[in-house]
Design a protein around this motif. Sequence first.
Motif, PDB file in Angstrom:
ATOM      1  N   PRO A 127       0.831  -1.206   0.000  1.00 34.10           N
ATOM      2  CA  PRO A 127       0.000   0.000   0.000  1.00 34.10           C
ATOM      3  C   PRO A 127       0.866   1.256   0.000  1.00 34.10           C
ATOM      4  O   PRO A 127       1.900   1.312   0.676  1.00 34.10           O
ATOM      5  CB  PRO A 127      -0.785  -0.124   1.318  1.00 34.10           C
TER       6      PRO A 127
ATOM      7  N   THR B 133      -2.064  -9.298   1.468  1.00 32.53           N
ATOM      8  CA  THR B 133      -2.942  -8.242   0.956  1.00 32.53           C
ATOM      9  C   THR B 133      -3.935  -7.807   2.028  1.00 32.53           C
ATOM     10  O   THR B 133      -4.150  -6.605   2.239  1.00 32.53           O
ATOM     11  CB  THR B 133      -3.693  -8.740  -0.291  1.00 32.53           C
ATOM     12  N   GLU B 134      -4.528  -8.783   2.731  1.00 31.17           N
ATOM     13  CA  GLU B 134      -5.499  -8.472   3.781  1.00 31.17           C
ATOM     14  C   GLU B 134      -4.854  -7.698   4.924  1.00 31.17           C
ATOM     15  O   GLU B 134      -5.385  -6.673   5.379  1.00 31.17           O
ATOM     16  CB  GLU B 134      -6.120  -9.764   4.317  1.00 31.17           C
TER      17      GLU B 134
ATOM     18  N   ALA C  67      -3.843  -4.133   3.997  1.00 36.27           N
ATOM     19  CA  ALA C  67      -4.992  -3.213   3.993  1.00 36.27           C
ATOM     20  C   ALA C  67      -5.371  -2.809   5.414  1.00 36.27           C
ATOM     21  O   ALA C  67      -5.732  -1.648   5.664  1.00 36.27           O
ATOM     22  CB  ALA C  67      -6.178  -3.879   3.300  1.00 36.27           C
TER      23      ALA C  67
END
Length: 309
Positions: free
Chosen positions: A116, A264-265, A268
């Motif tokens: 991110p 990814t989780e 985030a």
Amino acid sequence: MHQRRCRAVAFSEYGTADVLRMVDHAVPEPGPGQVRIAVRAAGVNPIDWKIRSGAMADVMPLRLPAVPGVDVAGVVEHLGPGVTALAVGDEVFGKAVSGSYAELAVANLDALAAKPAAMSWEVAAALPVASTTAFHAFAPLGLSEGETILIDGAAGGVGSVAAQIARHRGLTVIGTASPHNHDYLRSLGVIPVAYGAGLAAGVRTVAAHGVDAAVDAAGQGSLRALLELTGNADRVISLADPSAESLGARFVYGEPDDMSGILTEVGALVAAGAITVLVARTYPLADAAAAHRDSQSGHVRGKLVLAPI
């Protein structure tokens, strides 16, 4: 034609942190399903110095000299054959297969996620082992919202991330740590208890009927107390003590399925502020030995990172 070289930390024999040396290292080449990363930061984990010491030689034999490190964050620099899901210039974080204490490292595509934009390189490099280990530990426990879980070693790199993931899933979390880390645990929404002798009695002062599940993230001999508190060996996991299986509990190691999805989780969640990653200290690549010594002291709150690289 001369082979490209890059700077890396390597060791040619097992031993203390003193065996780590800065070397001129051959640039690793990515194979099918792999990419080469220009490393911006590399995480330091206890498994790194356990491997370097030779303690893991029987189960994880190495071809020496070897470059330590798994956690990596950086920029995709070269694509292996058949890779289309990433492009040169993409910012990623995950797990390296070539050793991450280097200017350049190779990683499998399925062990990477997009970094991110709001996440620093240091935090990105601190996440992969801690977050995937936490998910791997929780999977067999069958956790349900509203249950209480005990995490032994909750102020460390893995424990602090695991505690926050458990809180995010609606669990009450009790965490052990030395007293000077209790305020830190409270800041994470964790109920602190002193670790060591009297652990079971200490936990019962805040959870009179024990706990529903427990994770040993410290490997300091707490398993019998965790079994007593849960009353169910199926709901006790150790991430750090292989003797767990002799007591009927589980010793969790290896890699979880869907590492990319987990990263990814969690990425985030960190970007949204739902999980905080404490980077305790950063070191230049040349000071990797000092990072190993600090990690081995067992008194680090949060994560150690080599950066910038």
